[in-house]
Write an enzyme that holds these catalytic residues in place. Structure first.
Site, PDB file in Angstrom:
ATOM      1  N   HIS A   1       0.833  -1.209   0.000  1.00  0.00           N
ATOM      2  CA  HIS A   1       0.000   0.000   0.000  1.00  0.00           C
ATOM      3  C   HIS A   1       0.867   1.258   0.000  1.00  0.00           C
ATOM      4  O   HIS A   1       0.710   2.140  -0.858  1.00  0.00           O
ATOM      5  CB  HIS A   1      -0.911  -0.018   1.231  1.00  0.00           C
ATOM      6  CG  HIS A   1      -1.864   1.136   1.294  1.00  0.00           C
ATOM      7  ND1 HIS A   1      -3.166   1.041   0.852  1.00  0.00           N
ATOM      8  CD2 HIS A   1      -1.718   2.411   1.740  1.00  0.00           C
ATOM      9  CE1 HIS A   1      -3.773   2.200   1.021  1.00  0.00           C
ATOM     10  NE2 HIS A   1      -2.913   3.047   1.561  1.00  0.00           N
ATOM     11  N   GLU A   2       1.785   1.334   0.947  1.00  0.00           N
ATOM     12  CA  GLU A   2       2.633   2.528   1.045  1.00  0.00           C
ATOM     13  C   GLU A   2       3.622   2.599  -0.118  1.00  0.00           C
ATOM     14  O   GLU A   2       3.933   3.689  -0.605  1.00  0.00           O
ATOM     15  CB  GLU A   2       3.372   2.547   2.388  1.00  0.00           C
ATOM     16  CG  GLU A   2       2.458   2.506   3.620  1.00  0.00           C
ATOM     17  CD  GLU A   2       1.448   3.639   3.662  1.00  0.00           C
ATOM     18  OE1 GLU A   2       1.649   4.665   2.987  1.00  0.00           O
ATOM     19  OE2 GLU A   2       0.432   3.509   4.376  1.00  0.00           O
TER      20      GLU A   2
ATOM     21  N   HIS B   1       1.839   4.230  -3.108  1.00  0.00           N
ATOM     22  CA  HIS B   1       1.806   5.697  -3.012  1.00  0.00           C
ATOM     23  C   HIS B   1       3.158   6.295  -3.393  1.00  0.00           C
ATOM     24  O   HIS B   1       3.240   7.235  -4.188  1.00  0.00           O
ATOM     25  CB  HIS B   1       1.490   6.121  -1.570  1.00  0.00           C
ATOM     26  CG  HIS B   1       0.073   5.911  -1.151  1.00  0.00           C
ATOM     27  ND1 HIS B   1      -1.004   6.291  -1.921  1.00  0.00           N
ATOM     28  CD2 HIS B   1      -0.452   5.388  -0.011  1.00  0.00           C
ATOM     29  CE1 HIS B   1      -2.125   5.997  -1.276  1.00  0.00           C
ATOM     30  NE2 HIS B   1      -1.812   5.445  -0.123  1.00  0.00           N
TER      31      HIS B   1
END
Length: 237
Positions: A38-39, A42
Site C-alpha cells: 500500500h505505502e 503511493h
C-alpha cells in the site's frame, strides 16, 4: 489479535499457547505485506509523477520496516488490524494538478487489489483452501495449514485495506481520490468539509468499537466476500 488470543485462552489455555505463534505469524505476514504494498504504491506513483520526497526518505521500497507506524502496529497487536506510516507527498511537485493527487492516492488501494488478485489466483491455481479460523482442541498446525491461513490473510488484509481506504473521508485515500476527480465546484465544497471528516470517521470507528453496531463491517465485508468468491471461488470470512 490480542482479543482473539484471549478468547482462545478462555476456551483452552494449552491449545492457545500452541496456536499463538501460528496465528501471530500468519496474521502478521498478511498485514505486513498489505501495508508494505500500500505505502510502496503511493511512494512509487508519486515518484513517477515528479515528487521525489518519498524516494529521498527511502519509502519506495517493499521493506515493511520502512512503513511501520508505532500506533498502527500497536492497534494491530490488540485488534488484528492496523495501518502504516503515511507516505509524505508534496502536491506542488506533482505533474498533472488535481488528477495527479487522485492517481497517487489511488495507488495505495490499487496496489492492494493487485496483490490480493495475485495471491487469490495463486490459491485457486494450487487449490489452497482458504481458512481464517482455528479449530480447537486439536488444531492443524502443519506447514500446509499455516500456508493456507497466511495466504488467506494476505488476500483478506489487502482487500480490507484497499476498500477501507477508498471510503471518501479524510485522512483516508478515498477523500483525495474524490477530490482529484470531482468537478472544481464540488472539490471546493469537499475542502470546506475536510477539517470535520476525521471526526466523522473516528466517530464511526468509536461507535463500532463501543456499541458493536457493525457499520464498518457492513461496508467492508460484502465486497471482500464478493471479490473473494470471484478470485478463489469461496468465501474468505
Amino acid at each position: 489479535m490480542l482479543f482473539f488470543l484471549i478468547d482462545l485462552i478462555r476456551q483452552d489455555p494449552g491449545a492457545a499457547l500452541r496456536v499463538a505463534p501460528f496465528v501471530m505469524t500468519a496474521l502478521g505476514a498478511g498485514l505486513l505485506i498489505a501495508l508494505s504494498v500500500h505505502e510502496f504504491g503511493h511512494a512509487w506513483v508519486a515518484s513517477r509523477l515528479g515528487d521525489q520526497t518519498a524516494r529521498e526518505m527511502g519509502r519506495v521500497t517493499l521493506n515493511p520496516f520502512k512503513h511501520l507506524d508505532p500506533a498502527g502496529t500497536f492497534v494491530f497487536l490488540v485488534v488484528g488490524f492496523g495501518w502504516g506510516k503515511p507516505v509524505p507527498v508534496d502536491s506542488s511537485m506533482l505533474r498533472g494538478g488535481r488528477r495527479s493527487i487522485a492517481y497517487v492516492s489511488f495507488a495505495g488501494p490499487g496496489s492492494n487489489f493487485i496483490t490480493a488478485a495475485f495471491f487469490g489466483i495463486l490459491m485457486r491455481l494450487y487449490d489452497v483452501t482458504p481458512t481464517t479460523g482455528i479449530i480447537l482442541p486439536n488444531p492443524d498446525l502443519s506447514m500446509g495449514a499455516w500456508l493456507g491461513t497466511a495466504l488467506t490473510y494476505i488476500v483478506v488484509y489487502n482487500l480490507l485495506l484497499g476498500i477501507f481506504n477508498l471510503i471518501p473521508l479524510s485522512p483516508l485515500d478515498g477523500s483525495q481520490v474524490a477530490f482529484g476527480i470531482a468537478p472544481r465546484e464540488i472539490a471546493r465544497q469537499m475542502l470546506r468539509f475536510q477539517p470535520y471528516a476525521p471526526t466523522v470517521l473516528f466517530g464511526i470507528i468509536g461507535i463500532d468499537l463501543i456499541l458493536n453496531v457493525g457499520i464498518l463491517r457492513s461496508i467492508l465485508i460484502p465486497p471482500v466476500q464478493i471479490i473473494g468468491r470471484a478470485l478463489i471461488g469461496q468465501d474468505l470470512l
